[in-house]
Enzyme design. Structure first.
Site, PDB file in Angstrom:
ATOM      1  N   SER A 184       0.847  -1.183   0.000  1.00  0.00           N
ATOM      2  CA  SER A 184       0.000   0.000   0.000  1.00  0.00           C
ATOM      3  C   SER A 184       0.888   1.242   0.000  1.00  0.00           C
ATOM      4  O   SER A 184       1.604   1.487  -0.963  1.00  0.00           O
ATOM      5  CB  SER A 184      -0.956  -0.024   1.199  1.00  0.00           C
ATOM      6  OG  SER A 184      -1.833   1.082   1.152  1.00  0.00           O
ATOM      7  N   THR A 185       0.881   2.033   1.076  1.00  0.00           N
ATOM      8  CA  THR A 185       1.632   3.283   1.133  1.00  0.00           C
ATOM      9  C   THR A 185       3.111   3.037   0.917  1.00  0.00           C
ATOM     10  O   THR A 185       3.732   2.271   1.649  1.00  0.00           O
ATOM     11  CB  THR A 185       1.414   3.964   2.498  1.00  0.00           C
ATOM     12  OG1 THR A 185       0.031   3.952   2.812  1.00  0.00           O
ATOM     13  CG2 THR A 185       1.947   5.379   2.486  1.00  0.00           C
ATOM     14  N   HIS A 211      -2.762  -1.225  -3.206  1.00  0.00           N
ATOM     15  CA  HIS A 211      -3.897  -0.309  -3.010  1.00  0.00           C
ATOM     16  C   HIS A 211      -3.729   0.895  -3.920  1.00  0.00           C
ATOM     17  O   HIS A 211      -2.851   1.733  -3.713  1.00  0.00           O
ATOM     18  CB  HIS A 211      -3.970   0.159  -1.553  1.00  0.00           C
ATOM     19  CG  HIS A 211      -4.226  -0.939  -0.575  1.00  0.00           C
ATOM     20  ND1 HIS A 211      -3.988  -0.808   0.776  1.00  0.00           N
ATOM     21  CD2 HIS A 211      -4.702  -2.199  -0.747  1.00  0.00           C
ATOM     22  CE1 HIS A 211      -4.316  -1.933   1.390  1.00  0.00           C
ATOM     23  NE2 HIS A 211      -4.746  -2.789   0.490  1.00  0.00           N
ATOM     24  N   MET A 304      -0.034   1.334   5.057  1.00  0.00           N
ATOM     25  CA  MET A 304      -0.831   1.689   6.232  1.00  0.00           C
ATOM     26  C   MET A 304      -1.816   0.583   6.557  1.00  0.00           C
ATOM     27  O   MET A 304      -2.203  -0.189   5.694  1.00  0.00           O
ATOM     28  CB  MET A 304      -1.617   2.984   5.965  1.00  0.00           C
ATOM     29  CG  MET A 304      -0.784   4.235   5.870  1.00  0.00           C
ATOM     30  SD  MET A 304      -1.799   5.654   5.342  1.00  0.00           S
ATOM     31  CE  MET A 304      -3.059   5.655   6.626  1.00  0.00           C
ATOM     32  N   ASP A 307      -4.281  -4.551   6.350  1.00  0.00           N
ATOM     33  CA  ASP A 307      -4.772  -5.431   5.292  1.00  0.00           C
ATOM     34  C   ASP A 307      -3.725  -6.507   5.019  1.00  0.00           C
ATOM     35  O   ASP A 307      -2.533  -6.213   4.883  1.00  0.00           O
ATOM     36  CB  ASP A 307      -5.042  -4.617   4.022  1.00  0.00           C
ATOM     37  CG  ASP A 307      -5.705  -5.447   2.934  1.00  0.00           C
ATOM     38  OD1 ASP A 307      -6.381  -6.436   3.265  1.00  0.00           O
ATOM     39  OD2 ASP A 307      -5.545  -5.097   1.741  1.00  0.00           O
TER      40      ASP A 307
END
Length: 368
Positions: A184-185, A211, A304, A307
């Site tokens: 993600s991030t 993401h 972040m 998940d």
């Protein structure tokens, strides 16, 4: 050495409203200080170069679409003037914005924040603020020069369910039938670093959930295809997932995997978001546990939230192996940190070492 204190940010956007909103968002975190605001790239460059080196911003938030000097024109000039400054571009949620974002990442930007349109409610959402703050602080930390060992404070203890140097038993010694990655991030840069090191044929498909909004994943797949030797594409409904290829979940679609007569096949789902995300890592992993009967190697990269945690529990319970990116190389140690702290990671490694484990597991049959 950079003096301690809040992360210094230069905010560059031609919209006074956008500058005001993002400035207020960043001001909610005492670890961040907006030290300058600019109306276009030329203004940002002039302000940055006029500052003493020790007072320059550690992060520049750079809009891409601006009059006079746009973000793409300013980007290389800002990097030349301040090579250690992390530049995060603000991109419109559109196909044009996605293409500009990928071009900016190739040109040296470290990351991006999607800037929702006014029609979508502007940039006042809590999710946007959380992502903005996390990326600013994370990239400032990643770009901070090393502190000499004599002046470095002792690190705080890391609360994990096992020693950081230890490794869990690997489970089955069989070659993994699939390799799964969740991020993600900070993920686009971590994925690029990982994919660039996958330079040998693999005996299993690599299935990735990053993401990202719709439109962006198509261009990320193209970006990764240019970097590595593994063919990379956005997954399509009914795709046969072939060994030695990388498949990226499309934005706004869950990517599930099913065994059809001994062949792994992609299924795209419109189910509700999980962990506030679609695509999400957990549904991908749940489907893979069933399709591959536990013969899985999973890597959870920077991001972040948590998940992937529930899915990794299922993977570990079925005998698969789980790798977590280490905190030092993660922009945000949320997703990999959750897996590490739960004690279900086979190993906690840098991106470079994760790539080595994937090559060892997929290329010659050894398991991590």
């Amino acid at each position: 050495m950079i003096a301690p204190g809040p992360v210094r940010v230069l905010l560059c956007d031609d919209s006074a409203a956008a500058r005001a909103v993002m400035s207020r968002m960043l001001a909610t975190d005492p670890g961040i200080k907006v030290i300058a605001k600019a109306t276009d790239g030329g203004d940002a460059l002039a302000q940055l170069t006029a500052m003493p080196a020790a007072e320059r911003p550690q992060v520049v938030l750079l809009d891409l679409e601006m009059p006079r000097m746009d973000g793409m024109t300013a980007l290389p000039l800002l990097l030349k003037a301040a090579p250690n400054t992390a530049i995060i571009v603000a991109s419109a949620l559109s196909q044009r914005g996605a293409a500009a974002t990928m071009a900016a990442l190739r040109a040296g930007a470290v990351d991006y924040v999607p800037k929702p349109s006014a029609a979508a409610g502007g940039i006042s959402g809590g999710q946007f603020q959380a992502e903005l703050v996390a990326k600013v602080k994370g990239w400032a930390r990643m770009r901070r020069p090393a502190v000499p060992s004599a002046a470095r404070p002792a690190p705080p203890p890391v609360s994990v369910a096992r020693p950081m140097v230890a490794e869990r038993p690997a489970g089955s010694a069989q070659r993994p039938r699939a390799i799964a990655i969740g991020s993600s991030t900070g993920g686009p840069q971590a994925l690029a670093a990982l994919v660039a090191r996958l330079d040998r044929p693999l005996g299993a498909p690599v299935i990735v959930v990053q993401h990202m909004p719709a439109g962006f994943t198509t261009l990320l797949a193209d970006h990764l295809n240019r970097i590595g030797t593994l063919p990379c594409s956005e997954a399509k409904e009914g795709d046969k997932l072939l060994p030695g290829r990388l498949y990226l979940a499309p934005g706004d679609k869950h990517l599930l995997v099913k065994d059809v007569a001994g062949v792994l096949v992609a299924q795209l789902g419109d189910g509700p978001p999980e962990n506030f995300c679609r695509p999400a890592v957990d549904p991908m992993l749940r489907s893979l546990v069933t399709a591959c009967q536990g013969r899985l190697l999973v890597a959870i990269l920077t991001g972040m939230g948590s998940d992937g945690l529930a899915g990794c529990r299922a993977v570990a319970g079925a005998g698969g192996a789980v790798l977590a990116q280490d905190e030092a190389s993660s922009v945000v140690w949320g997703m990999p940190g959750a897996v590490a702290k739960a004690g279900i990671a086979t190993a906690i490694l840098s991106v470079e070492d994760i790539a080595g484990r994937i090559l060892a597991a997929g290329a010659d049959g050894k398991r991590t």
